[in-house]
Every structure is written in structure tokens, then in C-alpha cells.
Design a protein around this motif. Structure first.
Motif, PDB file in Angstrom:
ATOM      1  N   GLY A 197      52.617   1.137  41.830  1.00 45.75           N
ATOM      2  CA  GLY A 197      53.760   0.523  42.489  1.00 45.75           C
ATOM      3  C   GLY A 197      53.926  -0.941  42.104  1.00 45.75           C
ATOM      4  O   GLY A 197      55.048  -1.413  41.870  1.00 45.75           O
ATOM      5  N   PHE A 198      52.807  -1.662  42.022  1.00 43.74           N
ATOM      6  CA  PHE A 198      52.886  -3.081  41.656  1.00 43.74           C
ATOM      7  C   PHE A 198      53.461  -3.251  40.254  1.00 43.74           C
ATOM      8  O   PHE A 198      54.266  -4.146  39.999  1.00 43.74           O
ATOM      9  N   ALA A 199      53.045  -2.362  39.345  1.00 44.96           N
ATOM     10  CA  ALA A 199      53.516  -2.462  37.968  1.00 44.96           C
ATOM     11  C   ALA A 199      54.974  -2.050  37.823  1.00 44.96           C
ATOM     12  O   ALA A 199      55.752  -2.703  37.112  1.00 44.96           O
ATOM     13  N   SER A 200      55.351  -0.964  38.508  1.00 46.54           N
ATOM     14  CA  SER A 200      56.673  -0.382  38.250  1.00 46.54           C
ATOM     15  C   SER A 200      57.725  -0.744  39.288  1.00 46.54           C
ATOM     16  O   SER A 200      58.919  -0.672  38.997  1.00 46.54           O
ATOM     17  N   ILE A 201      57.311  -1.130  40.483  1.00 52.95           N
ATOM     18  CA  ILE A 201      58.291  -1.483  41.525  1.00 52.95           C
ATOM     19  C   ILE A 201      58.437  -3.001  41.617  1.00 52.95           C
ATOM     20  O   ILE A 201      59.524  -3.544  41.467  1.00 52.95           O
ATOM     21  N   THR A 202      57.308  -3.680  41.862  1.00 50.76           N
ATOM     22  CA  THR A 202      57.368  -5.137  42.011  1.00 50.76           C
ATOM     23  C   THR A 202      57.722  -5.826  40.702  1.00 50.76           C
ATOM     24  O   THR A 202      58.599  -6.695  40.652  1.00 50.76           O
ATOM     25  N   ASN A 203      57.039  -5.418  39.621  1.00 49.58           N
ATOM     26  CA  ASN A 203      57.261  -6.079  38.333  1.00 49.58           C
ATOM     27  C   ASN A 203      58.250  -5.344  37.439  1.00 49.58           C
ATOM     28  O   ASN A 203      58.467  -5.754  36.293  1.00 49.58           O
ATOM     29  N   ARG A 204      58.811  -4.240  37.938  1.00 54.54           N
ATOM     30  CA  ARG A 204      59.855  -3.480  37.234  1.00 54.54           C
ATOM     31  C   ARG A 204      59.402  -3.054  35.834  1.00 54.54           C
ATOM     32  O   ARG A 204      60.186  -3.060  34.884  1.00 54.54           O
ATOM     33  N   GLY A 205      58.130  -2.690  35.728  1.00 59.69           N
ATOM     34  CA  GLY A 205      57.621  -2.228  34.442  1.00 59.69           C
ATOM     35  C   GLY A 205      58.019  -0.787  34.182  1.00 59.69           C
ATOM     36  O   GLY A 205      58.572  -0.089  35.040  1.00 59.69           O
ATOM     37  N   ASN A 206      57.717  -0.317  32.988  1.00 55.53           N
ATOM     38  CA  ASN A 206      58.028   1.044  32.624  1.00 55.53           C
ATOM     39  C   ASN A 206      57.125   1.999  33.404  1.00 55.53           C
ATOM     40  O   ASN A 206      55.895   1.939  33.315  1.00 55.53           O
ATOM     41  N   GLN A 207      57.725   2.908  34.145  1.00 52.49           N
ATOM     42  CA  GLN A 207      56.968   3.778  35.025  1.00 52.49           C
ATOM     43  C   GLN A 207      56.124   4.778  34.256  1.00 52.49           C
ATOM     44  O   GLN A 207      55.032   5.156  34.698  1.00 52.49           O
ATOM     45  N   ILE A 208      56.604   5.241  33.133  1.00 52.67           N
ATOM     46  CA  ILE A 208      55.862   6.202  32.321  1.00 52.67           C
ATOM     47  C   ILE A 208      54.605   5.549  31.756  1.00 52.67           C
ATOM     48  O   ILE A 208      53.502   6.115  31.824  1.00 52.67           O
ATOM     49  N   ILE A 209      54.751   4.359  31.200  1.00 52.41           N
ATOM     50  CA  ILE A 209      53.602   3.654  30.623  1.00 52.41           C
ATOM     51  C   ILE A 209      52.573   3.337  31.701  1.00 52.41           C
ATOM     52  O   ILE A 209      51.358   3.486  31.488  1.00 52.41           O
ATOM     53  N   SER A 210      53.032   2.914  32.858  1.00 50.64           N
ATOM     54  CA  SER A 210      52.116   2.615  33.959  1.00 50.64           C
ATOM     55  C   SER A 210      51.308   3.843  34.357  1.00 50.64           C
ATOM     56  O   SER A 210      50.088   3.774  34.549  1.00 50.64           O
ATOM     57  N   GLY A 211      51.979   4.986  34.468  1.00 52.27           N
ATOM     58  CA  GLY A 211      51.286   6.218  34.843  1.00 52.27           C
ATOM     59  C   GLY A 211      50.283   6.666  33.794  1.00 52.27           C
ATOM     60  O   GLY A 211      49.164   7.074  34.114  1.00 52.27           O
ATOM     61  N   VAL A 212      50.672   6.586  32.527  1.00 53.88           N
ATOM     62  CA  VAL A 212      49.765   6.977  31.445  1.00 53.88           C
ATOM     63  C   VAL A 212      48.557   6.043  31.400  1.00 53.88           C
ATOM     64  O   VAL A 212      47.421   6.482  31.171  1.00 53.88           O
ATOM     65  N   ALA A 213      48.784   4.754  31.647  1.00 59.89           N
ATOM     66  CA  ALA A 213      47.677   3.793  31.660  1.00 59.89           C
ATOM     67  C   ALA A 213      46.670   4.142  32.754  1.00 59.89           C
ATOM     68  O   ALA A 213      45.448   4.055  32.542  1.00 59.89           O
ATOM     69  N   ILE A 214      47.161   4.534  33.905  1.00 61.84           N
ATOM     70  CA  ILE A 214      46.268   4.936  34.995  1.00 61.84           C
ATOM     71  C   ILE A 214      45.450   6.163  34.591  1.00 61.84           C
ATOM     72  O   ILE A 214      44.242   6.239  34.850  1.00 61.84           O
ATOM     73  N   ASN A 215      46.092   7.117  33.945  1.00 61.10           N
ATOM     74  CA  ASN A 215      45.371   8.318  33.506  1.00 61.10           C
ATOM     75  C   ASN A 215      44.226   7.970  32.553  1.00 61.10           C
ATOM     76  O   ASN A 215      43.108   8.461  32.698  1.00 61.10           O
ATOM     77  N   PHE A 216      44.512   7.132  31.563  1.00 56.16           N
ATOM     78  CA  PHE A 216      43.478   6.757  30.596  1.00 56.16           C
ATOM     79  C   PHE A 216      42.371   5.942  31.255  1.00 56.16           C
ATOM     80  O   PHE A 216      41.180   6.141  30.976  1.00 56.16           O
ATOM     81  N   PHE A 217      42.754   5.027  32.115  1.00 55.67           N
ATOM     82  CA  PHE A 217      41.764   4.175  32.783  1.00 55.67           C
ATOM     83  C   PHE A 217      40.805   5.009  33.630  1.00 55.67           C
ATOM     84  O   PHE A 217      39.578   4.860  33.540  1.00 55.67           O
TER      85      PHE A 217
END
Length: 323
Positions: free
Chosen positions: A81-101
Motif C-alpha cells: 500500500g505504501f508503494a502503490s497507494i501513498t507513493n503511486r508506484g506501479n502496483q504490478i512491480i510492487s507485488g512482484v517485488a514482494i513475491n521475490f523478497f
């Protein structure tokens, strides 16, 4: 084993294998209905499984493991949420980053803490959610037709299995019969109109991803300390992606989501049952073919063979308040 016994066995396996998909698909439903695409369902499921197994092992309490799994998943949801809602980042990239992490950190921490190659020690007793025998199950076991169905399918499941099926009508009621649900669906379709009405789009979307985190926490906990007796690296095995496919297949509606997940669970159960079995006129089919069926169906469904599945209009689009 007669055909009815086979049917009961496959049906029981179908239900057990569908539970993590149901929880995870409902999680995606809340998030995507609010306009936040969540590819990170896989990572949240895996992270909550690891947290639940660790805490359950240390405390010898399945319930504390469940709390830990939910907290871990919600924390990952807040990162998304912080990446994609607050900072308006790309939601797909944020989700994939979480998966890899999560896929990496669970193995590293598991090896560092327990020294068992990235897995946690075996759980037993109160550290697991054990099957519940419903009243009259043993007495009805020998009753023709309905006895095995009640004793082996309806009874004998753990508490999280029953909660998964309760979560379906509860999600429907929240989304379609509450003010929160109305606003959540509205923010996924037209966030500008919601903002004009004086309702915080950001706060609504955060609450939606937190709901997704809670449900993914149940899913991961089920994998680690209900269906299994330990955390195993990569034990989610793509179930987060299959749950997303089920969500699209069900066109973002709670009850169809349940049936779509049961379909995928059936294919998984069929793959397990058909190992080493002879198929008439064909012979023994390699088990890999049956194991690939859920993923083949996922590709078929996502290729558009389910008719037009229209996602929420504001899905995947960061909201920028107009001045």
C-alpha cells in the motif's frame, strides 16, 4: 474401493486443497475491488506461512501462529500500500517485488534460525490445527450414501476449513450490504466521485489491502500448520497466481470465486489421485500431465475463454487528487 468411495476421497481432497485458494482469492477480491491490483498475494501467503510455523513452533500454540501469520501478511500489505497507494508506484512491480523478497528471506531466515535447509521443525499437538469430529460423525459413518459424506467430507476438517466457507458469504455481505463495501466498490470504479463526496480514497484503499492481508494470513497459516506440519520453502507453489486466475474467472464476485477455487482444487486432487493409475485405452499417464492441469486451465481461462471479464475501471491506476 468402489466408485462412491473414490468420489468421497476425491471430494474430501478437493475441499482441503481449495481452502488456501479461497482465502487468497477473497483477499485479491477486496484489494482489486478497491482498485489495487495485488500480484503479491503469493508472497503474502508464503510469508504468513513462515511466520505462523515459526511462532507455532516456539509457543506451541496454533492460535498464536495464526496471529503471527496475519500480522506478517498485513505488514506486507501495508508495504504494498505504501508503494502503490501513498507513493503511486506501479502496483504490478510492487507485488512482484514482494513475491521475490519473501521467497528469498524465508529461506535465509529458516536456515539461520533452524538449520534445516530453509524449513521449520515439524509441528505436533497444540502447535497445529487438528481435524474436528462433528457430532454424530462416527455413528453415521456406516449409513449408506450420506454417512461417508458427512463423516469424511463435512466432518474431520480443521477450524480454518470451516472459516474459509464462512468467509465467502461474509465477504458477499460486506461488499454488497454494508456502507464500507459500497464505498470500497465505488473507489475501484470512480475514485474521483468518492473523493468529491468527502471520503478518503487513500484510507479506503489501505483498508482494502489490510483486509487482503488478513485473508492471506489465514491462507498461509492453513498451508503451514493445518494442511502441513511445518513450513517448507516455496510451499505456496504458485497458489497465489492460481487464486488470481480464479478471481478473474469468477469476475470478481465472492460466490463464483468459491466455485472457481473448488474447480482448481478438484484438478489438484485429481492429479494426486491419478498417480500410478491406468487410464482406459491409454494406459498409465505420466503424473506430470495431471499435475500440470491446474496451470493449463489457468492459461486457458486467462486467455479469454470465460467471456468478457471486466475488472474495476480504476484498477491498477494510482489516484491523483484533482486540484
Amino acid at each position: 474401493m468402489d466408485y462412491y468411495d473414490i468420489f468421497i476421497s476425491v471430494l474430501s481432497s478437493t475441499i482441503r486443497l481449495s481452502i488456501p485458494l479461497i482465502f487468497t482469492a477473497l483477499a485479491g477480491l477486496f484489494s482489486e475491488r478497491a482498485g489495487v491490483f495485488d500480484i503479491g498475494l503469493e508472497g503474502k501467503m508464503l510469508g504468513s506461512a513462515f511466520a505462523a510455523a515459526c511462532v507455532a513452533y516456539v509457543t506451541d500454540s496454533a492460535w498464536l501462529g495464526l496471529v503471527a501469520g496475519i500480522l506478517c501478511s498485513v505488514a506486507l500489505s501495508l508495504v504494498h500500500g505504501f508503494a502503490s497507494i501513498t507513493n503511486r508506484g506501479n502496483q504490478i512491480i510492487s507485488g512482484v517485488a514482494i513475491n521475490f523478497f519473501v521467497a528469498g528471506i524465508t529461506i535465509v531466515l529458516g536456515q539461520a534460525w533452524f538449520g534445516q535447509g530453509g524449513r521449520t521443525p515439524q509441528l505436533a499437538g497444540d502447535a497445529r490445527f487438528t481435524p474436528i469430529t462433528l457430532p454424530g460423525a462416527d455413528a453415521m459413518r456406516d449409513v449408506p450414501v450420506i454417512g461417508p459424506l458427512y463423516a469424511n467430507v463435512i466432518s474431520g476438517n480443521n477450524i480454518l476449513t470451516y472459516l474459509a466457507f464462512v468467509a465467502v458469504p461474509l465477504s458477499w455481505w460486506i461488499l454488497y450490504r454494508t456502507r464500507f463495501g459500497l464505498r470500497l466498490r465505488a473507489v475501484g470504479e470512480n475514485p474521483g466521485a468518492v473523493d468529491t463526496a468527502g471520503i478518503s480514497v487513500t484510507w479506503l484503499r489501505y483498508r482494502a489491502v489490510m483486509c487482503a492481508g488478513i485473508l492471506c494470513g489465514f491462507s498461509g497459516t492453513y498451508l503451514a500448520i493445518a494442511q502441513s506440519a511445518a513450513f517448507i520453502k516455496d510451499m505456496s507453489a504458485g497458489k497465489g497466481y492460481i487464486a488470481l486466475a480464479a478471481l478473474v474467472f469468477a469476475k470478481w464476485k465472492p460466490v463464483p470465486v468459491m466455485f472457481a477455487c473448488l474447480l482448481f482444487g478438484f484438478l489438484d486432487a485429481l492429479a494426486n489421485f491419478m498417480q500410478g493409475k491406468q487410464v482406459p485405452l491409454i494406459g498409465e499417464v505420466p503424473v506430470q500431465i495431471f499435475q500440470a492441469l491446474p496451470y493449463v486451465l489457468t492459461c486457458v481461462l486467462l486467455a479469454g475463454f470465460i467471456g468478457v471479464a471486466i475488472p474495476p475501471k480504476a484498477g491498477g491506476v494510482p489516484y491523483t487528487k484533482e486540484r
